[in-house]
Design a protein around this motif. Structure first.
Motif, mmCIF file in Angstrom:
data_model
loop_
_atom_site.group_PDB
_atom_site.id
_atom_site.type_symbol
_atom_site.label_atom_id
_atom_site.label_comp_id
_atom_site.label_asym_id
_atom_site.label_seq_id
_atom_site.Cartn_x
_atom_site.Cartn_y
_atom_site.Cartn_z
ATOM 1 N N GLU A 1 4.296 11.615 -17.168
ATOM 2 C CA GLU A 1 5.444 11.853 -18.046
ATOM 3 C C GLU A 1 5.921 10.559 -18.691
ATOM 4 O OE1 GLU A 1 8.425 13.730 -15.631
ATOM 5 O OE2 GLU A 1 7.341 15.642 -15.569
ATOM 6 N N ARG A 2 5.992 9.496 -17.923
ATOM 7 C CA ARG A 2 6.561 8.241 -18.429
ATOM 8 C C ARG A 2 5.580 7.420 -19.246
ATOM 9 N NH1 ARG A 2 10.395 7.031 -13.313
ATOM 10 N NH2 ARG A 2 11.431 9.050 -13.462
ATOM 11 N N LEU A 3 4.296 7.541 -18.929
ATOM 12 C CA LEU A 3 3.301 6.732 -19.632
ATOM 13 C C LEU A 3 2.584 7.500 -20.736
ATOM 14 C CD1 LEU A 3 1.676 4.935 -16.559
ATOM 15 C CD2 LEU A 3 3.366 3.981 -18.167
ATOM 16 N N GLY A 4 2.610 8.816 -20.657
ATOM 17 C CA GLY A 4 1.939 9.625 -21.657
ATOM 18 C C GLY A 4 0.421 9.608 -21.551
ATOM 19 N N VAL A 5 -0.082 9.370 -20.344
ATOM 20 C CA VAL A 5 -1.530 9.367 -20.103
ATOM 21 C C VAL A 5 -1.828 10.165 -18.844
ATOM 22 C CG1 VAL A 5 -1.903 7.129 -21.220
ATOM 23 C CG2 VAL A 5 -1.481 7.211 -18.754
ATOM 24 N N GLU A 6 -3.084 10.577 -18.703
ATOM 25 C CA GLU A 6 -3.497 11.307 -17.502
ATOM 26 C C GLU A 6 -3.621 10.349 -16.329
ATOM 27 O OE1 GLU A 6 -7.121 14.129 -15.851
ATOM 28 O OE2 GLU A 6 -7.205 13.340 -17.884
ATOM 29 N N VAL A 7 -3.062 10.753 -15.189
ATOM 30 C CA VAL A 7 -3.165 9.977 -13.956
ATOM 31 C C VAL A 7 -3.594 10.929 -12.845
ATOM 32 C CG1 VAL A 7 -1.985 8.415 -12.360
ATOM 33 C CG2 VAL A 7 -1.259 8.495 -14.765
ATOM 34 N N PRO A 8 -4.893 11.042 -12.592
ATOM 35 C CA PRO A 8 -5.351 11.946 -11.540
ATOM 36 C C PRO A 8 -4.881 11.468 -10.155
ATOM 37 C CG PRO A 8 -7.202 11.074 -12.826
ATOM 38 C CD PRO A 8 -5.985 10.352 -13.257
ATOM 39 N N PRO A 9 -4.479 12.384 -9.281
ATOM 40 C CA PRO A 9 -4.045 11.973 -7.946
ATOM 41 C C PRO A 9 -5.074 11.118 -7.205
ATOM 42 C CG PRO A 9 -3.445 14.243 -8.318
ATOM 43 C CD PRO A 9 -4.293 13.823 -9.491
ATOM 44 N N LEU A 10 -6.348 11.374 -7.419
ATOM 45 C CA LEU A 10 -7.388 10.587 -6.760
ATOM 46 C C LEU A 10 -7.272 9.097 -7.105
ATOM 47 C CD1 LEU A 10 -9.810 10.660 -4.896
ATOM 48 C CD2 LEU A 10 -11.249 11.150 -6.869
ATOM 49 N N MET A 11 -6.734 8.787 -8.283
ATOM 50 C CA MET A 11 -6.569 7.397 -8.682
ATOM 51 C C MET A 11 -5.653 6.651 -7.706
ATOM 52 S SD MET A 11 -5.380 5.884 -12.414
ATOM 53 C CE MET A 11 -6.786 6.518 -13.329
ATOM 54 N N VAL A 12 -4.638 7.340 -7.197
ATOM 55 C CA VAL A 12 -3.720 6.722 -6.227
ATOM 56 C C VAL A 12 -4.441 6.476 -4.901
ATOM 57 C CG1 VAL A 12 -1.551 6.985 -4.966
ATOM 58 C CG2 VAL A 12 -1.727 7.800 -7.327
ATOM 59 N N PHE A 13 -5.273 7.412 -4.493
ATOM 60 C CA PHE A 13 -6.011 7.257 -3.239
ATOM 61 C C PHE A 13 -7.028 6.117 -3.333
ATOM 62 C CE2 PHE A 13 -4.303 11.471 -2.784
ATOM 63 C CZ PHE A 13 -4.043 11.570 -1.424
ATOM 64 N N ASP A 14 -7.664 5.985 -4.483
ATOM 65 C CA ASP A 14 -8.680 4.945 -4.664
ATOM 66 C C ASP A 14 -8.086 3.573 -4.961
ATOM 67 O OD1 ASP A 14 -10.714 6.777 -4.239
ATOM 68 O OD2 ASP A 14 -11.064 7.120 -6.384
ATOM 69 N N HIS A 15 -6.853 3.544 -5.466
ATOM 70 C CA HIS A 15 -6.199 2.286 -5.875
ATOM 71 C C HIS A 15 -4.751 2.318 -5.379
ATOM 72 C CE1 HIS A 15 -9.745 1.749 -8.344
ATOM 73 N NE2 HIS A 15 -9.570 2.989 -8.743
ATOM 74 N N PRO A 16 -4.544 2.130 -4.066
ATOM 75 C CA PRO A 16 -3.248 2.417 -3.460
ATOM 76 C C PRO A 16 -2.186 1.321 -3.534
ATOM 77 C CG PRO A 16 -4.797 1.838 -1.758
ATOM 78 C CD PRO A 16 -5.571 1.869 -3.053
ATOM 79 N N THR A 17 -2.445 0.228 -4.261
ATOM 80 C CA THR A 17 -1.387 -0.770 -4.427
ATOM 81 C C THR A 17 -0.928 -0.752 -5.884
ATOM 82 O OG1 THR A 17 -2.813 -2.646 -5.031
ATOM 83 C CG2 THR A 17 -2.450 -2.247 -2.654
ATOM 84 N N VAL A 18 0.271 -1.275 -6.122
ATOM 85 C CA VAL A 18 0.790 -1.345 -7.493
ATOM 86 C C VAL A 18 -0.185 -2.125 -8.371
ATOM 87 C CG1 VAL A 18 2.614 -2.325 -8.944
ATOM 88 C CG2 VAL A 18 3.214 -1.097 -6.845
ATOM 89 N N ASP B 1 0.844 -1.195 0.000
ATOM 90 C CA ASP B 1 0.000 0.000 0.000
ATOM 91 C C ASP B 1 0.884 1.252 0.000
ATOM 92 O OD1 ASP B 1 -1.519 2.279 1.476
ATOM 93 O OD2 ASP B 1 -3.100 0.844 0.962
ATOM 94 N N PHE B 2 0.634 2.137 -0.946
ATOM 95 C CA PHE B 2 1.398 3.369 -1.104
ATOM 96 C C PHE B 2 1.476 4.160 0.198
ATOM 97 C CE2 PHE B 2 1.501 7.919 -2.265
ATOM 98 C CZ PHE B 2 2.667 7.957 -3.009
ATOM 99 N N PHE B 3 0.368 4.265 0.889
ATOM 100 C CA PHE B 3 0.319 5.081 2.103
ATOM 101 C C PHE B 3 0.947 4.370 3.295
ATOM 102 C CE2 PHE B 3 -2.937 6.505 -0.818
ATOM 103 C CZ PHE B 3 -2.538 7.821 -0.967
ATOM 104 N N ASP B 4 0.854 3.055 3.344
ATOM 105 C CA ASP B 4 1.531 2.294 4.391
ATOM 106 C C ASP B 4 3.050 2.372 4.244
ATOM 107 O OD1 ASP B 4 -0.904 1.544 5.455
ATOM 108 O OD2 ASP B 4 -0.870 -0.479 4.592
ATOM 109 N N LEU B 5 3.512 2.612 3.009
ATOM 110 C CA LEU B 5 4.951 2.710 2.750
ATOM 111 C C LEU B 5 5.489 4.126 2.970
ATOM 112 C CD1 LEU B 5 5.192 0.554 -0.502
ATOM 113 C CD2 LEU B 5 5.847 -0.104 1.822
ATOM 114 N N GLY B 6 4.631 5.039 3.424
ATOM 115 C CA GLY B 6 5.081 6.395 3.725
ATOM 116 C C GLY B 6 4.602 7.459 2.757
ATOM 117 N N GLY B 7 3.817 7.067 1.768
ATOM 118 C CA GLY B 7 3.275 8.044 0.824
ATOM 119 C C GLY B 7 2.240 8.938 1.486
#
Length: 82
Positions: A50-67, A30-36
């Motif tokens: 930048e690396r994928l060339g697609v939009e990645v809204p920050p909310l996506m990380v909060f809703d899907h916090p594992t790799v 989990d991103f947040f358990d690892l200190g995010g």
């Protein structure tokens, strides 16, 4: 896993490693358990965009916090690109 998914998961993991400054990140960590936090999540999304060339809204990380979850969501959201 498909080759495309493997590459995508590899990119997500590499960016997590970069922004969190830790090695050995697994698909179910989990991103947040690892200190995010919200600031690091914003940096993460900018680098992924930048690396994928697609939009990645920050909310996506909060809703899907594992790799694994984030990789799946990116595949769904941008199926036409991957």
């Amino acid at each position: 896993m498909s080759e495309v998914r493997d590459r995508l998961a590899g990119t997500v993991t590499a960016v997590w490693t970069e922004v969190l400054g830790i090695d050995g990140i697994g698909p179910d960590d989990d991103f947040f358990d690892l200190g995010g936090d919200s600031l690091v999540a914003t940096r993460l999304t900018v680098l992924l965009e930048e690396r994928l060339g697609v939009e990645v809204p920050p909310l996506m990380v909060f809703d899907h916090p594992t790799v694994d979850e984030l990789t799946t969501e990116l595949e769904k959201a941008h199926a036409d690109r991957f």
